[in-house]
Design a protein around this motif. Structure first.
Motif, mmCIF file in Angstrom:
data_model
loop_
_atom_site.group_PDB
_atom_site.id
_atom_site.type_symbol
_atom_site.label_atom_id
_atom_site.label_comp_id
_atom_site.label_asym_id
_atom_site.label_seq_id
_atom_site.Cartn_x
_atom_site.Cartn_y
_atom_site.Cartn_z
ATOM 1 N N VAL A 137 10.487 -49.086 13.242
ATOM 2 C CA VAL A 137 9.446 -49.714 12.418
ATOM 3 C C VAL A 137 9.067 -48.784 11.267
ATOM 4 O O VAL A 137 8.957 -49.212 10.116
ATOM 5 C CB VAL A 137 8.210 -50.073 13.267
ATOM 6 C CG1 VAL A 137 7.063 -50.523 12.392
ATOM 7 C CG2 VAL A 137 8.561 -51.134 14.297
ATOM 8 N N LEU A 138 8.898 -47.499 11.578
ATOM 9 C CA LEU A 138 8.571 -46.523 10.545
ATOM 10 C C LEU A 138 9.695 -46.441 9.520
ATOM 11 O O LEU A 138 9.446 -46.373 8.320
ATOM 12 C CB LEU A 138 8.313 -45.155 11.176
ATOM 13 C CG LEU A 138 7.840 -44.057 10.233
ATOM 14 C CD1 LEU A 138 6.538 -44.471 9.544
ATOM 15 C CD2 LEU A 138 7.652 -42.765 10.986
ATOM 16 N N LEU B 100 2.012 -42.609 -3.107
ATOM 17 C CA LEU B 100 1.258 -41.739 -2.191
ATOM 18 C C LEU B 100 1.561 -42.089 -0.730
ATOM 19 O O LEU B 100 1.655 -41.186 0.123
ATOM 20 C CB LEU B 100 -0.235 -41.831 -2.476
ATOM 21 C CG LEU B 100 -0.675 -41.217 -3.812
ATOM 22 C CD1 LEU B 100 -2.139 -41.512 -4.093
ATOM 23 C CD2 LEU B 100 -0.390 -39.723 -3.851
ATOM 24 N N ALA B 101 1.736 -43.383 -0.443
ATOM 25 C CA ALA B 101 2.108 -43.787 0.927
ATOM 26 C C ALA B 101 3.469 -43.208 1.296
ATOM 27 O O ALA B 101 3.649 -42.674 2.401
ATOM 28 C CB ALA B 101 2.115 -45.305 1.049
ATOM 29 N N VAL C 150 4.480 -40.585 4.326
ATOM 30 C CA VAL C 150 5.489 -40.920 5.344
ATOM 31 C C VAL C 150 6.544 -39.822 5.456
ATOM 32 O O VAL C 150 6.953 -39.464 6.557
ATOM 33 C CB VAL C 150 6.156 -42.293 5.043
ATOM 34 C CG1 VAL C 150 7.381 -42.518 5.902
ATOM 35 C CG2 VAL C 150 5.145 -43.421 5.247
ATOM 36 N N ILE C 151 6.969 -39.263 4.312
ATOM 37 C CA ILE C 151 8.042 -38.255 4.365
ATOM 38 C C ILE C 151 7.517 -36.822 4.387
ATOM 39 O O ILE C 151 8.305 -35.877 4.417
ATOM 40 C CB ILE C 151 9.054 -38.431 3.205
ATOM 41 C CG1 ILE C 151 8.405 -38.148 1.847
ATOM 42 C CG2 ILE C 151 9.683 -39.807 3.243
ATOM 43 C CD1 ILE C 151 9.383 -38.050 0.693
ATOM 44 N N ALA D 107 5.871 -35.217 1.951
ATOM 45 C CA ALA D 107 6.221 -34.602 0.671
ATOM 46 C C ALA D 107 5.162 -33.638 0.139
ATOM 47 O O ALA D 107 5.468 -32.792 -0.700
ATOM 48 C CB ALA D 107 6.481 -35.697 -0.371
ATOM 49 N N PHE D 108 3.933 -33.747 0.621
ATOM 50 C CA PHE D 108 2.861 -32.915 0.074
ATOM 51 C C PHE D 108 3.090 -31.419 0.307
ATOM 52 O O PHE D 108 2.482 -30.599 -0.364
ATOM 53 C CB PHE D 108 1.501 -33.349 0.639
ATOM 54 C CG PHE D 108 1.063 -34.688 0.121
ATOM 55 C CD1 PHE D 108 0.549 -34.817 -1.157
ATOM 56 C CD2 PHE D 108 1.184 -35.815 0.912
ATOM 57 C CE1 PHE D 108 0.154 -36.057 -1.653
ATOM 58 C CE2 PHE D 108 0.789 -37.062 0.437
ATOM 59 C CZ PHE D 108 0.273 -37.180 -0.851
ATOM 60 N N GLN D 109 3.973 -31.068 1.218
ATOM 61 C CA GLN D 109 4.280 -29.659 1.471
ATOM 62 C C GLN D 109 5.529 -29.204 0.712
ATOM 63 O O GLN D 109 5.955 -28.064 0.868
ATOM 64 C CB GLN D 109 4.505 -29.420 2.975
ATOM 65 C CG GLN D 109 3.257 -29.545 3.825
ATOM 66 C CD GLN D 109 2.837 -30.991 4.068
ATOM 67 O OE1 GLN D 109 3.670 -31.880 4.137
ATOM 68 N NE2 GLN D 109 1.544 -31.224 4.174
ATOM 69 N N GLN D 110 6.116 -30.081 -0.097
ATOM 70 C CA GLN D 110 7.383 -29.755 -0.747
ATOM 71 C C GLN D 110 7.168 -29.468 -2.241
ATOM 72 O O GLN D 110 6.599 -30.285 -2.956
ATOM 73 C CB GLN D 110 8.359 -30.909 -0.558
ATOM 74 C CG GLN D 110 8.632 -31.181 0.921
ATOM 75 C CD GLN D 110 9.549 -32.373 1.139
ATOM 76 O OE1 GLN D 110 10.384 -32.670 0.309
ATOM 77 N NE2 GLN D 110 9.376 -33.044 2.273
#
Length: 147
Positions: free
Chosen positions: A3-4, A73-74, A78-79, A81-84
């Motif tokens: 589902v994700l 932003l969603a 999900v992936i 990305a904010f740490q990349q």
């Protein structure tokens, strides 16, 4: 997990679709400004161009901007990305495009009042901003440098 995965694909598809809409509007509006100014800032064509610019902003650009940000932003959440670092760079360029969008909206209001602050040549040069910025964003998303 499936589902994700499916949600991710739908978010990604929607994001890309609305980025295309947004970019089309960002390319189109400055061209409208050039033609508007060339036709003059008074008379019936002024009203026609003002209406076209207003509709492009209201029907395509503003909704696309909102959907691009929400889905983007969603996707980032999900992936993770904010740490990349590549995502931080991408986000910076998206902020530049967003500022450009707001500037275009302000310029449309100036033209509607009959005030042309830039020459057609300058507007044509500014029309390169979304293309160059989009190219950098695509490179960041595909190659993910700084990882």
């Amino acid at each position: 997990m499936q589902v994700l995965s499916m949600l991710y694909l739908w978010l990604k598809a929607g994001h890309v679709i609305f980025v295309i809409f947004w970019m089309a509007g960002l390319f189109m509006l400055p061209r409208y400004f050039v033609y508007h100014q060339e036709d003059g800032l008074t008379g019936p064509m002024h009203a026609t161009w003002t209406d076209r610019e207003r509709k492009l902003l209201k029907i395509i650009l503003w909704p696309a901007l909102v959907v691009v940000w929400v889905l983007g932003l969603a996707l980032a959440m999900v992936i993770g990305a904010f740490q990349q670092p590549w995502f931080h760079a991408k986000l910076g360029f998206v902020l530049i495009l967003t500022a450009y969008h707001f500037w275009l909206a302000g310029y449309a209001q100036s033209l509607a009042r009959g005030q042309a602050r830039l020459t057609g040549r300058r507007l044509r040069m500014l029309n390169e901003v979304p293309g160059v910025t989009a190219a950098v964003i695509v490179i960041l998303v595909i190659l993910k440098p700084f990882s």
